[in-house]
Design a protein around this motif. Structure first.
Motif, PDB file in Angstrom:
ATOM      1  N   UNK A   1      -7.354  62.707   5.993  1.00 46.52           N
ATOM      2  CA  UNK A   1      -6.127  61.700   5.391  1.00 46.52           C
ATOM      3  C   UNK A   1      -5.652  60.632   6.219  1.00 46.52           C
ATOM      4  N   UNK A   2      -6.574  60.374   7.267  1.00 47.39           N
ATOM      5  CA  UNK A   2      -6.405  59.298   8.058  1.00 47.39           C
ATOM      6  C   UNK A   2      -5.079  59.351   8.776  1.00 47.39           C
ATOM      7  N   UNK A   3      -4.357  60.275   9.015  1.00 45.23           N
ATOM      8  CA  UNK A   3      -3.205  60.610   9.695  1.00 45.23           C
ATOM      9  C   UNK A   3      -3.456  60.868  11.365  1.00 45.23           C
ATOM     10  N   UNK A   4      -2.461  60.232  12.083  1.00 48.35           N
ATOM     11  CA  UNK A   4      -2.515  60.631  13.810  1.00 48.35           C
ATOM     12  C   UNK A   4      -2.203  61.940  13.763  1.00 48.35           C
TER      13      UNK A   4
ATOM     14  N   UNK B   1       0.111  70.993  37.050  1.00 45.90           N
ATOM     15  CA  UNK B   1       1.466  70.514  36.469  1.00 45.90           C
ATOM     16  C   UNK B   1       1.138  69.143  35.535  1.00 45.90           C
ATOM     17  N   UNK B   2       1.827  68.997  34.439  1.00 41.10           N
ATOM     18  CA  UNK B   2       1.365  68.090  33.471  1.00 41.10           C
ATOM     19  C   UNK B   2       2.658  67.822  32.352  1.00 41.10           C
ATOM     20  N   UNK B   3       3.066  66.693  31.980  1.00 42.68           N
ATOM     21  CA  UNK B   3       3.726  66.308  30.949  1.00 42.68           C
ATOM     22  C   UNK B   3       3.254  65.088  30.289  1.00 42.68           C
ATOM     23  N   UNK B   4       2.490  65.473  29.018  1.00 43.89           N
ATOM     24  CA  UNK B   4       1.695  64.292  28.498  1.00 43.89           C
ATOM     25  C   UNK B   4       1.687  64.408  27.055  1.00 43.89           C
ATOM     26  N   UNK B   5       1.940  63.136  26.140  1.00 41.92           N
ATOM     27  CA  UNK B   5       1.842  63.325  24.891  1.00 41.92           C
ATOM     28  C   UNK B   5       0.498  62.371  24.339  1.00 41.92           C
ATOM     29  N   UNK B   6      -0.341  62.895  23.830  1.00 39.65           N
ATOM     30  CA  UNK B   6      -1.436  62.141  23.423  1.00 39.65           C
ATOM     31  C   UNK B   6      -2.437  62.731  22.352  1.00 39.65           C
ATOM     32  N   UNK B   7      -3.219  61.799  21.822  1.00 40.08           N
ATOM     33  CA  UNK B   7      -3.996  62.266  20.447  1.00 40.08           C
ATOM     34  C   UNK B   7      -4.926  63.362  20.822  1.00 40.08           C
ATOM     35  N   UNK B   8      -5.101  64.456  19.994  1.00 42.71           N
ATOM     36  CA  UNK B   8      -6.029  65.409  20.283  1.00 42.71           C
ATOM     37  C   UNK B   8      -7.266  65.378  19.201  1.00 42.71           C
TER      38      UNK B   8
ATOM     39  N   UNK C   1      -5.951  75.616  13.712  1.00 40.85           N
ATOM     40  CA  UNK C   1      -5.712  74.314  14.279  1.00 40.85           C
ATOM     41  C   UNK C   1      -6.719  73.368  13.721  1.00 40.85           C
ATOM     42  N   UNK C   2      -7.973  73.814  13.766  1.00 42.64           N
ATOM     43  CA  UNK C   2      -9.163  73.111  13.636  1.00 42.64           C
ATOM     44  C   UNK C   2      -9.121  72.625  12.170  1.00 42.64           C
ATOM     45  N   UNK C   3      -8.641  73.622  11.150  1.00 46.16           N
ATOM     46  CA  UNK C   3      -8.350  73.054   9.915  1.00 46.16           C
ATOM     47  C   UNK C   3      -7.639  71.923   9.667  1.00 46.16           C
ATOM     48  N   UNK C   4      -6.223  72.046  10.433  1.00 43.24           N
ATOM     49  CA  UNK C   4      -5.422  71.194  10.174  1.00 43.24           C
ATOM     50  C   UNK C   4      -5.841  69.701  10.817  1.00 43.24           C
ATOM     51  N   UNK C   5      -6.482  69.671  12.098  1.00 45.93           N
ATOM     52  CA  UNK C   5      -7.019  68.368  12.354  1.00 45.93           C
ATOM     53  C   UNK C   5      -8.026  67.959  11.456  1.00 45.93           C
ATOM     54  N   UNK C   6      -9.045  68.738  10.845  1.00 47.12           N
ATOM     55  CA  UNK C   6      -9.845  68.057   9.816  1.00 47.12           C
ATOM     56  C   UNK C   6      -9.004  67.401   8.517  1.00 47.12           C
ATOM     57  N   UNK C   7      -8.090  68.130   8.394  1.00 43.45           N
ATOM     58  CA  UNK C   7      -7.312  67.828   6.993  1.00 43.45           C
ATOM     59  C   UNK C   7      -6.581  66.244   7.352  1.00 43.45           C
ATOM     60  N   UNK C   8      -5.986  66.339   8.649  1.00 41.77           N
ATOM     61  CA  UNK C   8      -5.429  64.911   9.384  1.00 41.77           C
ATOM     62  C   UNK C   8      -6.298  63.774   9.162  1.00 41.77           C
TER      63      UNK C   8
ATOM     64  N   UNK D   1       3.328  73.937  24.250  1.00 36.62           N
ATOM     65  CA  UNK D   1       2.548  72.757  23.646  1.00 36.62           C
ATOM     66  C   UNK D   1       2.938  72.770  22.196  1.00 36.62           C
ATOM     67  N   UNK D   2       3.392  71.605  21.747  1.00 38.44           N
ATOM     68  CA  UNK D   2       3.715  71.440  20.545  1.00 38.44           C
ATOM     69  C   UNK D   2       2.769  70.160  19.848  1.00 38.44           C
ATOM     70  N   UNK D   3       2.502  70.343  18.474  1.00 40.56           N
ATOM     71  CA  UNK D   3       1.971  69.354  17.572  1.00 40.56           C
ATOM     72  C   UNK D   3       3.411  68.383  17.241  1.00 40.56           C
ATOM     73  N   UNK D   4       2.928  67.074  17.767  1.00 45.86           N
ATOM     74  CA  UNK D   4       4.247  66.251  17.218  1.00 45.86           C
ATOM     75  C   UNK D   4       3.760  65.309  16.152  1.00 45.86           C
ATOM     76  N   UNK D   5       2.746  65.125  15.799  1.00 46.99           N
ATOM     77  CA  UNK D   5       2.086  64.405  14.628  1.00 46.99           C
ATOM     78  C   UNK D   5       0.988  65.084  14.105  1.00 46.99           C
ATOM     79  N   UNK D   6       0.816  65.092  12.636  1.00 43.26           N
ATOM     80  CA  UNK D   6       1.522  64.457  11.625  1.00 43.26           C
ATOM     81  C   UNK D   6       2.887  65.312  11.493  1.00 43.26           C
TER      82      UNK D   6
END
Length: 544
Positions: free
Chosen positions: A149-152, A45-52, A139-146, A19-24
């Motif tokens: 700052x209104x970042x995806x 099995x899955x291969x998906x990119x989506x908003x968290x 990860x929760x802290x990074x999500x809150x920061x994004x 699993x990778x964070x791809x944005x921001x």
């Protein structure tokens, strides 16, 4: 050989996953090549990119108030199964990234998690990616920061799993006895736990294999005679496979004498303050097996515990050390305790199977079912001690006959006397426990305790008749010892009655109610066979 049978669910094998964070910003959240526990068992099995999207615990309706999760991946600290029900099946989320632990004080521990494959109304399951508590907080802290700052914030999840057939198996090995083939000694350990499960139960699996190798070599070298009875080694799918086997082959239970189970036998005891417990058989299934295994366990424990034996002795000395060159020098903390279940010997003791079984299990274990159950907390010294106890017990029972009965009969008589004395002490304490009802009720409790204890002692001696020749000296010795146990039980009952009279001034008598008398005349029977219960799905046990 491999004994194949039906299972209640399909086999599940994890092939790959990351699993990778791809944005921001790009950041890796883990890879199953580091630890397979990153993926909850049962994931698809899955291969998906989506908003968290952060949903807090994610297990209650309130966690989703004002949040749209359909088509997104949810991030939660609750149980992945409960989050799947709320976010995926109820609200259309794509999957789950979860963190949290059942244990406090282990911020870097990955727990073994599971997902249901299908909801009750037929919805298909998804995936759950697991983080440690520390990783989750970051990860929760990074999500809150994004979000601030209104970042995806988007992640890519790529998992590949393989679903097998709806089957399970027992891997079976044999050491053939010389003359008796309907009184097998069966050793069990289970194979199916999560990967990296070094203690639970790779330790039992490895120990059993080494026991088999050691016994075979000793027999082939002529250092031990080939035993009279067969020894069977079962590597199983815990609980489920033995139940299914006896359901499919009920006649096999009549060909097995006892079961010795190993479930977590390699623990470094100083890591988590663990104790090696031996589960005795239930009170409903008295057997010589308890005293045989306990006597060997006690010998190993006492000889690997430092005691001041003589003036000037080194307090670290063991009187007869059993150590591994690659293991610790730690003592052996071990204890025989009343029956506990949750591992394979419970199947053998089940009334529908009817085979006495014991288990060696270390507890408490703060590492079980987690990424910490790895080789760093395995102690070859403890593994060696536990293997010796099971191997010695197994061989004694497999080889025993008329010549061994004097030694065995003495062991069983002493054990019955010791337990009766203990239960008599408990009965006397009960008489004085005013919180347990009036004097007559407490007397009834005390009498029933002594009667049951006496009966267990008698039945234990009866179980050893399997080693006696008909009308031989061994049978007569067991019968004489049986009389001694009965006499001791009667004597302790007389002491109980005398104590009651002296303490209360009343004559001891049992005052059974009408309902108790009716219950006393009843003997329970199984309403259905094990095969019928398994077949109808009521007890088609899930994979453990």
């Amino acid at each position: 050989q491999i004994l194949w049978m039906k299972a209640s669910s399909r086999g599940w094998n994890l092939r790959s996953g990351e699993v990778w964070v791809v944005e921001p910003n790009e950041m890796k959240l883990g890879d199953v090549r580091e630890t397979p526990l990153r993926v909850a068992t049962g994931s698809r099995t899955t291969d998906v990119t989506a908003e968290l999207i952060d949903v807090g615990r994610g297990t209650r309706d309130a966690d989703y108030k004002g949040k749209k999760v359909k088509g997104k991946i949810v991030f939660a600290s609750g149980s992945p199964g409960a989050v799947q029900r709320q976010a995926v099946w109820k609200r259309g989320a794509l999957g789950v990234i979860a963190y949290g632990s059942r244990r406090t004080g282990f911020p870097d521990q990955l727990p073994w998690q599971r997902l249901g494959s299908r909801s009750r109304d037929g919805k298909v399951g998804t995936f759950a990616w697991i983080l440690t508590p520390r990783e989750g907080q970051r990860l929760r802290s990074r999500l809150a920061a994004a979000q601030k700052n209104d970042k995806p914030f988007r992640v890519r999840v790529k998992i590949e799993v393989e679903l097998g057939e709806q089957t399970q198996a027992i891997v079976e090995g044999w050491i053939r006895g010389t003359e008796i083939h309907d009184q097998a000694i069966v050793l069990t350990s289970h194979l199916q736990e999560e990967k990296t499960s070094a203690n639970d139960d790779r330790s039992g699996v490895a120990s059993m294999l080494e026991i088999a190798r050691a016994l075979v070599r000793l027999i082939e070298q002529g250092k031990l005679p080939r035993p009279r009875r067969d020894i069977r080694f079962w590597w199983v799918n815990e609980i489920s496979a033995p139940y299914r086997y006896f359901g499919d082959h009920p006649e096999e239970a009549k060909r097995i004498l006892v079961n010795l189970n190993q479930d977590m036998v390699g623990a470094k005891q100083s890591a988590g303050q663990r104790v090696q417990f031996m589960s005795r058989t239930p009170f409903s299934r008295p057997s010589f097996l308890n005293d045989v295994v306990e006597s060997i366990l006690e010998a190993v424990r006492l000889r690997n515990t430092a005691v001041p034996l003589r003036a000037g002795a080194d307090s670290g000395d063991f009187s007869r050390p059993m150590l591994s060159a690659l293991g610790t020098q730690e003592p052996y903390r071990a204890q025989a305790v009343p029956f506990y279940d949750s591992t394979d010997h419970l199947v053998f003791n089940d009334g529908r199977v009817g085979i006495p079984g014991i288990s060696l299990t270390n507890w408490p274990d703060p590492y079980i079912h987690s990424s910490d159950d790895d080789l760093w907390q395995i102690d070859p010294t403890q593994l060696k001690r536990n293997a010796f106890i099971i191997a010695a017990s197994t061989y004694f029972i497999a080889a025993a006959g008329e010549p061994e009965l004097p030694r065995l009969a003495g062991l069983l008589l002493g054990g019955a006397q010791r337990r009766l004395a203990r239960d008599s002490a408990t009965a006397l304490i009960r008489l004085n426990d005013e919180s347990a009802g009036d004097a007559s009720a407490r007397y009834a409790d005390a009498v029933m305790l002594l009667e049951a204890a006496t009966q267990r002692g008698l039945t234990t001696l009866d179980s050893a008749r399997v080693f006696a020749a008909p009308d031989g000296d061994g049978a007569r010795l067991l019968a004489a010892n049986r009389d001694r146990v009965q006499q001791l039980g009667d004597s302790l009952r007389a002491d109980l009655d005398a104590f009651y009279r002296d303490a209360t001034g009343n004559q001891p008598r049992l005052n059974l109610s009408k309902e108790e008398k009716a219950a006393d005349a009843q003997v329970p029977e199984w309403a259905v066979t094990l095969a019928e219960k398994l077949g109808c799905g009521v007890n088609d046990l899930p994979l453990s």
